[in-house]
Scaffold this motif. Structure first.
Motif, PDB file in Angstrom:
ATOM      1  N   PRO A 161     -47.590 -46.189  49.467  1.00  0.00           N
ATOM      2  CA  PRO A 161     -47.133 -47.268  50.341  1.00  0.00           C
ATOM      3  C   PRO A 161     -45.598 -47.329  50.458  1.00  0.00           C
ATOM      4  O   PRO A 161     -45.071 -47.666  51.513  1.00  0.00           O
ATOM      5  N   ALA A 162     -44.890 -46.977  49.391  1.00  0.00           N
ATOM      6  CA  ALA A 162     -43.425 -46.969  49.453  1.00  0.00           C
ATOM      7  C   ALA A 162     -42.926 -45.896  50.425  1.00  0.00           C
ATOM      8  O   ALA A 162     -41.920 -46.095  51.119  1.00  0.00           O
ATOM      9  N   ILE A 163     -43.624 -44.784  50.508  1.00  0.00           N
ATOM     10  CA  ILE A 163     -43.272 -43.750  51.487  1.00  0.00           C
ATOM     11  C   ILE A 163     -43.439 -44.318  52.894  1.00  0.00           C
ATOM     12  O   ILE A 163     -42.578 -44.125  53.768  1.00  0.00           O
ATOM     13  N   ALA A 164     -44.524 -45.041  53.127  1.00  0.00           N
ATOM     14  CA  ALA A 164     -44.767 -45.648  54.444  1.00  0.00           C
ATOM     15  C   ALA A 164     -43.688 -46.677  54.785  1.00  0.00           C
ATOM     16  O   ALA A 164     -43.215 -46.733  55.927  1.00  0.00           O
ATOM     17  N   VAL A 165     -43.270 -47.470  53.804  1.00  0.00           N
ATOM     18  CA  VAL A 165     -42.198 -48.443  54.032  1.00  0.00           C
ATOM     19  C   VAL A 165     -40.901 -47.719  54.390  1.00  0.00           C
ATOM     20  O   VAL A 165     -40.179 -48.127  55.309  1.00  0.00           O
ATOM     21  N   ASN A 166     -40.604 -46.625  53.691  1.00  0.00           N
ATOM     22  CA  ASN A 166     -39.401 -45.857  54.007  1.00  0.00           C
ATOM     23  C   ASN A 166     -39.463 -45.288  55.424  1.00  0.00           C
ATOM     24  O   ASN A 166     -38.444 -45.244  56.116  1.00  0.00           O
ATOM     25  N   MET A 167     -40.635 -44.845  55.850  1.00  0.00           N
ATOM     26  CA  MET A 167     -40.778 -44.342  57.224  1.00  0.00           C
ATOM     27  C   MET A 167     -40.484 -45.444  58.238  1.00  0.00           C
ATOM     28  O   MET A 167     -39.788 -45.216  59.231  1.00  0.00           O
ATOM     29  N   ALA A 168     -41.020 -46.633  57.987  1.00  0.00           N
ATOM     30  CA  ALA A 168     -40.772 -47.763  58.891  1.00  0.00           C
ATOM     31  C   ALA A 168     -39.284 -48.139  58.902  1.00  0.00           C
ATOM     32  O   ALA A 168     -38.711 -48.406  59.966  1.00  0.00           O
ATOM     33  N   LEU A 169     -38.657 -48.145  57.729  1.00  0.00           N
ATOM     34  CA  LEU A 169     -37.220 -48.439  57.661  1.00  0.00           C
ATOM     35  C   LEU A 169     -36.404 -47.395  58.422  1.00  0.00           C
ATOM     36  O   LEU A 169     -35.420 -47.731  59.084  1.00  0.00           O
ATOM     37  N   PHE A 170     -36.800 -46.152  58.336  1.00  0.00           N
ATOM     38  CA  PHE A 170     -36.097 -45.081  59.034  1.00  0.00           C
ATOM     39  C   PHE A 170     -36.110 -45.327  60.542  1.00  0.00           C
ATOM     40  O   PHE A 170     -35.080 -45.248  61.205  1.00  0.00           O
ATOM     41  N   VAL A 171     -37.276 -45.652  61.081  1.00  0.00           N
ATOM     42  CA  VAL A 171     -37.369 -45.931  62.520  1.00  0.00           C
ATOM     43  C   VAL A 171     -36.533 -47.166  62.863  1.00  0.00           C
ATOM     44  O   VAL A 171     -35.811 -47.186  63.867  1.00  0.00           O
TER      45      VAL A 171
END
Length: 184
Positions: free
Chosen positions: A30-40
């Motif tokens: 889930p932290a990887i998914a949060v980082n992806m959202a933050l990147f966008v």
């Protein structure tokens, strides 16, 4: 025989790092998914507003900076585009792929490259720091920090922390025989 390939793929996914994680390590996915959202988010959110003595006010947005640089300085555009957009984006996508889909022994081999990508992606923080220091230090203008910059810093530090946590978990996994490590 036709069912053998899908069965092998299922077997490899069963031995993915995400499926072997326990306790707090299950939060890595889930932290990887949060980082992806933050990147966008940080790609399109203002991170700085510059004001140069009585001339102009300019919002610094990473995607807009890359677009503007393409028309003015192609070399700097390539640096910003490759190290500020492509490297972090590829790292996040690759990180999710190896975490969820690769056998842990393959993940151990590929994680070295993710660490290198992470180091390349860290250069953008240095570039931003130099811009802020240059504008503030010369006294010709001011820089207002926007919330997007803080999200950006959280993104970079979160990505670094995830890399360290995955390294730690992979190091704790038992070593397999050489046949498993070669991908056979």
């Amino acid at each position: 025989m036709a069912g053998a390939a899908p069965d092998q793929a299922k077997e490899k996914r069963r031995h993915a790092a995400a499926n072997l994680a326990t306790g707090w390590q299950r939060l890595i996915g889930p932290a990887i998914a949060v980082n992806m959202a933050l990147f966008v988010y940080v790609m399109f959110e203002p991170i700085l507003v510059t004001r140069i003595a009585f001339l102009s006010r300019n919002e610094i947005i990473l995607s807009k900076v890359a677009y503007d640089l393409y028309g003015t300085d192609r070399v700097l555009f390539l640096v910003v585009f490759l190290f500020g957009i492509v490297a972090p984006g590829i790292k996040l996508l690759a990180f999710a792929f190896v975490w969820y889909f690769l056998d842990v022994h393959q993940t151990k081999r590929h994680n070295k490259w993710l660490v290198v990508l992470g180091k390349l992606a860290m250069t953008e923080i240095m570039l931003l720091a130099m811009v802020v220091v240059a504008i503030k230090g010369t006294g010709i203008g001011s820089v207002d920090i926007k919330p997007g910059l803080y999200f950006y810093v959280v993104l970079v530090l979160g990505s670094l922390l995830l890399s360290l946590l995955v390294d730690q978990q992979l190091a704790a996994l038992p070593h397999s025989d050489s046949r498993s490590e070669s991908g056979n």
